[in-house]
Scaffold this motif. Sequence first.
Motif, PDB file in Angstrom:
ATOM      1  N   TRP A 184      -5.846   4.460  -0.667  1.00 36.79           N
ATOM      2  CA  TRP A 184      -6.633   5.011  -0.507  1.00 36.79           C
ATOM      3  C   TRP A 184      -6.624   6.546  -0.915  1.00 36.79           C
ATOM      4  CZ3 TRP A 184     -11.017   2.736   1.128  1.00 36.79           C
ATOM      5  CH2 TRP A 184     -11.055   1.693   2.094  1.00 36.79           C
ATOM      6  N   HIS A 244     -10.779   3.030  -2.379  1.00 35.84           N
ATOM      7  CA  HIS A 244      -9.682   2.263  -2.414  1.00 35.84           C
ATOM      8  C   HIS A 244      -9.349   1.784  -3.672  1.00 35.84           C
ATOM      9  CE1 HIS A 244      -7.482  -1.237  -0.029  1.00 35.84           C
ATOM     10  NE2 HIS A 244      -6.905  -0.025   0.171  1.00 35.84           N
ATOM     11  N   SER A 273       0.746  -1.161   0.013  1.00 40.38           N
ATOM     12  CA  SER A 273      -0.088   0.064   0.127  1.00 40.38           C
ATOM     13  C   SER A 273       0.993   1.038   0.044  1.00 40.38           C
ATOM     14  CB  SER A 273      -0.910   0.064   1.233  1.00 40.38           C
ATOM     15  OG  SER A 273      -0.219   0.153   2.448  1.00 40.38           O
TER      16      SER A 273
END
Length: 308
Positions: A117, A302, A80
């Motif tokens: 995000w 997301h 991420s």
Amino acid sequence: MTVIVRDLRPDVRGDPEGFSHTRRLALPFMLSTPESVVHTLTHAHPDAHFQQLVAEEDGEIIGTAQVSVAHSSPEPGQGSANVYVRPDRRHRGAGSLLLRTAEERLSALGVRKLFAWVLDEPDNRAFAERKGFKASRSAYFLRLDLAAGTLPPRQDPPPGVELRTAADYADDPRPVFELDAMTSADEPGDIAVEFTDYGAWLEETWEHPLLDRDLTTVAVVDGRPAAFSVAHTDGTRYGTAMTGTARAFRGRGLAKLAKNDSLHRARAAGYTEAFTGNDTGNEPMIAINKWFGYEICAKEVHYVRELG
């Protein structure tokens, strides 16, 4: 004016403060303090390869990125990179430079699927889609006015149920860890999570400076933690980090009972504003939060992109 990207220096005065300040400007619905920034960086699991990057312009931090490998997921090759730029410093190239640096570092670590995000705003979504990301699931941020709002009345626990706080487990937090591991595994999300490392959980979660053990409520059935509502505080604001119930005890209203107790005690302690978050598909929890008086204040999406 030139924008550069570098690693956060946790031991340099001004870096943790600048990182936290930028995050609060860009994402005011999540709690952040200089202490929590340093703790997250210095106590992350080694397999996460966790990094905090800053975009700096003329000595001022204007953007941040939190970069990591999803080491707790059973599916390898996932990572991420959550990038945030101060609203008043956008369109200077900081976001692109932060993202490119994060992608390069994660690719070198074997990450092939990257998640990020993104606030559900036209400019932010357009930025992600220009970079090749595709939208996946989404989540709400919700806010509760503890000062002016009206909480549901406090309820007495049903027979056989006792309300405790996380502080009651200071000598042996393992039962709280086991409950956290079970409920986190059932949380909706794109990346599956498995908590198995108790030592890492102690460092990352139990010792986190935002965790308020006195305001975290645990519903106990026959001596066993069955549900909890985890409270984070930053000195002025309250946030729910997690609310969940062990599988064997669901359907009895224990999570609602625990969260209501925590919110009432937070208001009594002087907190006037509370935040929480929910996956947009988690309709039962959204309904519970609206029952408390929470209102949706923002939405995140997301995004995912294949690397390489």
